[in-house]
Motif scaffolding. Sequence first.
Motif, PDB file in Angstrom:
ATOM      1  N   LEU A 141       0.824  -1.208   0.000  1.00  0.00           N
ATOM      2  CA  LEU A 141       0.000   0.000   0.000  1.00  0.00           C
ATOM      3  C   LEU A 141       0.857   1.257   0.000  1.00  0.00           C
ATOM      4  N   LYS A 142       0.423   2.246  -0.776  1.00  0.00           N
ATOM      5  CA  LYS A 142       1.103   3.538  -0.827  1.00  0.00           C
ATOM      6  C   LYS A 142       0.065   4.644  -0.968  1.00  0.00           C
ATOM      7  N   SER A 143       0.253   5.716  -0.218  1.00  0.00           N
ATOM      8  CA  SER A 143      -0.621   6.879  -0.341  1.00  0.00           C
ATOM      9  C   SER A 143      -0.274   7.637  -1.617  1.00  0.00           C
ATOM     10  N   LEU A 144      -1.298   8.177  -2.286  1.00  0.00           N
ATOM     11  CA  LEU A 144      -1.088   8.896  -3.546  1.00  0.00           C
ATOM     12  C   LEU A 144      -1.347  10.384  -3.362  1.00  0.00           C
ATOM     13  N   ARG A 145      -0.576  11.173  -4.060  1.00  0.00           N
ATOM     14  CA  ARG A 145      -0.784  12.611  -4.136  1.00  0.00           C
ATOM     15  C   ARG A 145      -1.243  12.958  -5.546  1.00  0.00           C
ATOM     16  N   GLU A 146      -2.202  13.878  -5.654  1.00  0.00           N
ATOM     17  CA  GLU A 146      -2.659  14.282  -6.975  1.00  0.00           C
ATOM     18  C   GLU A 146      -1.541  14.984  -7.734  1.00  0.00           C
ATOM     19  N   ASP A 147      -1.559  14.838  -9.046  1.00  0.00           N
ATOM     20  CA  ASP A 147      -0.584  15.538  -9.877  1.00  0.00           C
ATOM     21  C   ASP A 147      -0.687  17.032  -9.628  1.00  0.00           C
ATOM     22  N   LYS A 148       0.459  17.689  -9.658  1.00  0.00           N
ATOM     23  CA  LYS A 148       0.437  19.136  -9.493  1.00  0.00           C
ATOM     24  C   LYS A 148      -0.305  19.770 -10.671  1.00  0.00           C
ATOM     25  N   GLY A 149      -1.096  20.736 -10.374  1.00  0.00           N
ATOM     26  CA  GLY A 149      -1.861  21.404 -11.415  1.00  0.00           C
ATOM     27  C   GLY A 149      -2.742  22.444 -10.790  1.00  0.00           C
ATOM     28  N   PRO A 150      -3.446  23.223 -11.585  1.00  0.00           N
ATOM     29  CA  PRO A 150      -4.324  24.267 -11.048  1.00  0.00           C
ATOM     30  C   PRO A 150      -5.440  23.659 -10.204  1.00  0.00           C
ATOM     31  N   LEU A 151      -5.839  24.401  -9.186  1.00  0.00           N
ATOM     32  CA  LEU A 151      -6.901  23.973  -8.281  1.00  0.00           C
ATOM     33  C   LEU A 151      -8.080  24.932  -8.412  1.00  0.00           C
ATOM     34  N   ILE A 152      -9.276  24.360  -8.533  1.00  0.00           N
ATOM     35  CA  ILE A 152     -10.502  25.157  -8.589  1.00  0.00           C
ATOM     36  C   ILE A 152     -11.336  24.844  -7.359  1.00  0.00           C
TER      37      ILE A 152
END
Length: 368
Positions: A141-152
């Motif tokens: 198991l590994k925690s995931l981070r969202e790809d860097k990008g603009p946030l709305i």
Amino acid sequence: MKFKYNWLLVAFCAVYVSCAPLKKKTGDSNSLPATALQPYGRFVINQDQNLEMVSSAMHFGFSFKGKQCQLFASIPNAGGHNYLQYELDGVYQKRIKVATTSNDPILITAPTEGNHTVWIYKATEAHTGPIIIQKITGDNLKSLREDKGPLIEFIGNSITCGAAADPSEVPCGSGQYHDQHNAYMAYGPRVAKALGARFVLSSVSGIGVYRNWNSNGPTMPEVYEKVDFQARNPTRWDFKMFTPQVVSIALGTNDLSQGDGKKERLPFDSASYVSTYVTFVQVVKSKYPKAQIALLSSPMINGKNREKLQNCLTAVKTAIDAASPSDKPVALHFFQPMRARGCSGHPNVEDHGILAQELLPFFRQLVK
């Protein structure tokens, strides 16, 4: 038209103690504790170090190896239920009912062996109550981070929540209000995903700018800074957790509504609406000084009220732009009228797809 302000009296067993960044506890590769997750949206870490999913479409991701993993989730209100929904390997799967009648973990099964990714979303809104995540078990198991990008950030009412949009399991007019919620399929997440952007939803059913669907408050300006949009909760949201590039605000449907037909409802006060809206936008700008503000009208309002709302939003833009001439001008989008096909006059899942397609060119100009 009924856009219900769903004040559920939830008997919280868990105590809100923090909405600060998680202290990463990775555990071993066969168990992923809540503190190792990387949540997006409004959340709380309670005294048991569990993750409380608060806002609509609040989400987190992880990967595992093999064909199956187990998600340990619960709710604090005895006898109640709530809903999660999830993606497996980038493909949306289904909603999952979380009830207090079972202590068994939720099984997530892949069709084949190998490495897989899972993203868990809260299907319901903050006022439905939190969903508590304790841990995930499985292999590698590994925690995931969202790809860097603009946030709305999408601020709004029941439409933004995806409320009453999905009667596929519980028909309209039956069950409880949140039984037809589907935040994942609401227009905001769909716009963001189409643009390769990240998103958070700050939305409450029935809420308005200066008055709500069937009450005078608490309105969005009164609850926006509270972690769960509940006026009586002393815990405030930490706005340093996320920095949106664009803040979309869609409020006005409930201010202009006729109410529930039982409580006295005064005529719409455009002056109160505009002045309160201007003050609220200034609060949002104080949280995110560099964000582009976008104001949306309502696809549910037609006729003279549609023109009235558009004029009010134009007045809000004019006032904000004049007060902050060096900032990015406020962007406006006026929806095309829609004959909604969901429960109690709300857009259904297919309608949200139409709204998202209409909004894509608008947001494409704002998101870089």
